[in-house]
Design a protein around this motif. Structure first.
Motif, PDB file in Angstrom:
ATOM      1  N   LEU A  67      -4.378  12.294  17.112  1.00 40.92           N
ATOM      2  CA  LEU A  67      -4.053  12.444  15.693  1.00 40.92           C
ATOM      3  C   LEU A  67      -4.384  13.854  15.214  1.00 40.92           C
ATOM      4  O   LEU A  67      -3.608  14.480  14.471  1.00 40.92           O
ATOM      5  N   PRO A 110       0.996  13.034   7.546  1.00 36.28           N
ATOM      6  CA  PRO A 110       1.022  11.693   6.962  1.00 36.28           C
ATOM      7  C   PRO A 110       0.739  11.749   5.467  1.00 36.28           C
ATOM      8  O   PRO A 110      -0.015  12.611   4.998  1.00 36.28           O
ATOM      9  N   ALA A 119      -0.103   8.790   3.692  1.00 31.16           N
ATOM     10  CA  ALA A 119      -0.609   7.460   3.395  1.00 31.16           C
ATOM     11  C   ALA A 119      -1.750   7.499   2.396  1.00 31.16           C
ATOM     12  O   ALA A 119      -2.526   8.461   2.339  1.00 31.16           O
ATOM     13  N   SER A 120      -1.867   6.436   1.614  1.00 35.29           N
ATOM     14  CA  SER A 120      -3.012   6.242   0.742  1.00 35.29           C
ATOM     15  C   SER A 120      -4.177   5.729   1.588  1.00 35.29           C
ATOM     16  O   SER A 120      -4.037   5.459   2.790  1.00 35.29           O
ATOM     17  N   ALA A 121      -5.330   5.581   0.955  1.00 33.32           N
ATOM     18  CA  ALA A 121      -6.491   5.042   1.675  1.00 33.32           C
ATOM     19  C   ALA A 121      -6.191   3.647   2.207  1.00 33.32           C
ATOM     20  O   ALA A 121      -6.549   3.301   3.339  1.00 33.32           O
ATOM     21  N   TRP A 133      -3.985   3.964   5.312  1.00 30.08           N
ATOM     22  CA  TRP A 133      -4.761   4.354   6.480  1.00 30.08           C
ATOM     23  C   TRP A 133      -5.546   3.172   7.041  1.00 30.08           C
ATOM     24  O   TRP A 133      -5.609   2.968   8.265  1.00 30.08           O
ATOM     25  N   LEU A 134      -6.163   2.396   6.155  1.00 31.21           N
ATOM     26  CA  LEU A 134      -6.946   1.238   6.593  1.00 31.21           C
ATOM     27  C   LEU A 134      -6.051   0.205   7.276  1.00 31.21           C
ATOM     28  O   LEU A 134      -6.413  -0.362   8.306  1.00 31.21           O
ATOM     29  N   ALA A 185      -3.081   0.737   8.726  1.00 32.52           N
ATOM     30  CA  ALA A 185      -2.611   1.275  10.005  1.00 32.52           C
ATOM     31  C   ALA A 185      -3.718   1.229  11.055  1.00 32.52           C
ATOM     32  O   ALA A 185      -3.485   0.834  12.206  1.00 32.52           O
ATOM     33  N   GLY A 186      -4.927   1.624  10.654  1.00 36.57           N
ATOM     34  CA  GLY A 186      -6.051   1.587  11.588  1.00 36.57           C
ATOM     35  C   GLY A 186      -6.374   0.176  12.039  1.00 36.57           C
ATOM     36  O   GLY A 186      -6.681  -0.061  13.212  1.00 36.57           O
ATOM     37  N   LEU A 197       3.098   1.425  11.877  1.00 40.99           N
ATOM     38  CA  LEU A 197       2.305   2.655  11.782  1.00 40.99           C
ATOM     39  C   LEU A 197       3.096   3.765  11.099  1.00 40.99           C
ATOM     40  O   LEU A 197       2.573   4.478  10.230  1.00 40.99           O
ATOM     41  N   LEU A 235       1.759   5.156   7.567  1.00 41.19           N
ATOM     42  CA  LEU A 235       1.248   6.530   7.549  1.00 41.19           C
ATOM     43  C   LEU A 235       2.098   7.451   6.680  1.00 41.19           C
ATOM     44  O   LEU A 235       1.598   8.457   6.171  1.00 41.19           O
ATOM     45  N   HIS A 236       3.363   7.097   6.489  1.00 41.65           N
ATOM     46  CA  HIS A 236       4.235   7.926   5.653  1.00 41.65           C
ATOM     47  C   HIS A 236       4.534   7.283   4.299  1.00 41.65           C
ATOM     48  O   HIS A 236       5.444   7.723   3.597  1.00 41.65           O
TER      49      HIS A 236
END
Length: 257
Positions: free
Chosen positions: A126, A136, A138-140, A143-144, A146-147, A217, A221-222
């Motif tokens: 990454l 990317p 993404a908002s928080a 991200w959470l 996607a992770g 993802l 991410l986008h």
């Protein structure tokens, strides 16, 4: 009457086995470097060698980075098969069983260590992606999400790899699983849109487990709509995990009978 070991009694051996597997990973420098550098090299090859010739409707690095993250996870998790096979062949399992360490704890140690290794590899990929232009948005929460999806995939694939390690007779045979896991992201949406593929391959690419994961993802991410892709990805991962845990338990009992 014997008492149930309880949660603490089951957790302690698993943590001990995890520590052992992490230490073994730290000593196997060649494998660690390979698992980290190969996805980075593939990202650089696709972005700089092929990216200019591929039309995906966006900057190619933004399109391909999620696919490389999945490829990184697949390659790293598949190494668990080799490590489990080495344990089975080396006789260390008999020593663990004489200390009353169960198969679940031994395999869980390998799975957790594999997940930890893959988290470092994913962070490296990454970071390199950001350096070469991956942006990317993404908002928080994105991200959470996607992770979390990627973490579930890591765990599911690591358990599947552990089952393969129990099934394989030699570490060399288990290493063949690496090729299969490395290949699976290619007939998917990882590198090109699936609609550009031949009809017979298009159908497979749309309905294999990696494609909804990558689409999830990429969308998260986008900050783009993801539809039902995350639920499909989680369903695939849940199915793989359930089957892998069940099969690995049976295989461990058969192999250590």
């Amino acid at each position: 009457m014997s008492e149930s070991p309880g949660v603490a009694g089951l957790l302690a051996p698993a943590l001990t086995m995890t520590g052992r597997c992490v230490r073994l990973s730290r000593r196997d420098i060649d494998a660690v470097i390979t698992s980290m550098m190969l996805p980075v090299m593939l990202m650089l090859v696709f972005v700089y060698f092929f990216g200019g010739a591929l039309n995906t409707g966006t900057e190619y690095v933004n399109y391909v980075a999620p696919g490389i993250l999945v490829l990184c996870a697949a390659f790293g998790s598949s190494g668990t098969a080799v490590r489990v096979s080495e344990d089975m062949k080396g006789g260390i399992i008999d020593r663990f069983r004489s200390l009353d360490v169960g198969g679940t704890s031994i395999l869980a140690g390998h799975v957790v260590a594999s997940t930890v290794r893959n988290l470092f590899s994913t962070a490296l990929v990454l970071g390199v992606g950001v350096l070469i232009g991956f942006r990317p948005s993404a908002s928080a929460a994105g991200w959470l999400a996607a992770g979390g999806i990627l973490m579930v995939f890591l765990v599911a694939l690591s358990w599947l790899s552990a089952a393969v390690g129990l099934l394989a007779k030699t570490p060399e045979a288990a290493a063949g699983f690496t090729f299969i896991m490395m290949f699976l992201p290619y007939p998917s949406s990882a590198f090109v849109p699936t609609e550009t593929m031949p009809g017979w391959l298009h159908g497979f690419a749309d309905h294999q487990p990696v494609t909804p994961l990558i689409e999830s993802l990429r969308g998260l991410l986008h900050a783009q709509p993801v539809g039902s892709a995350p639920w499909l990805a989680l369903a695939w991962c849940g199915g793989i995990l359930t089957v892998a845990v069940g099969v690995s338990g049976v295989l461990f009992r058969v192999r250590t009978r």
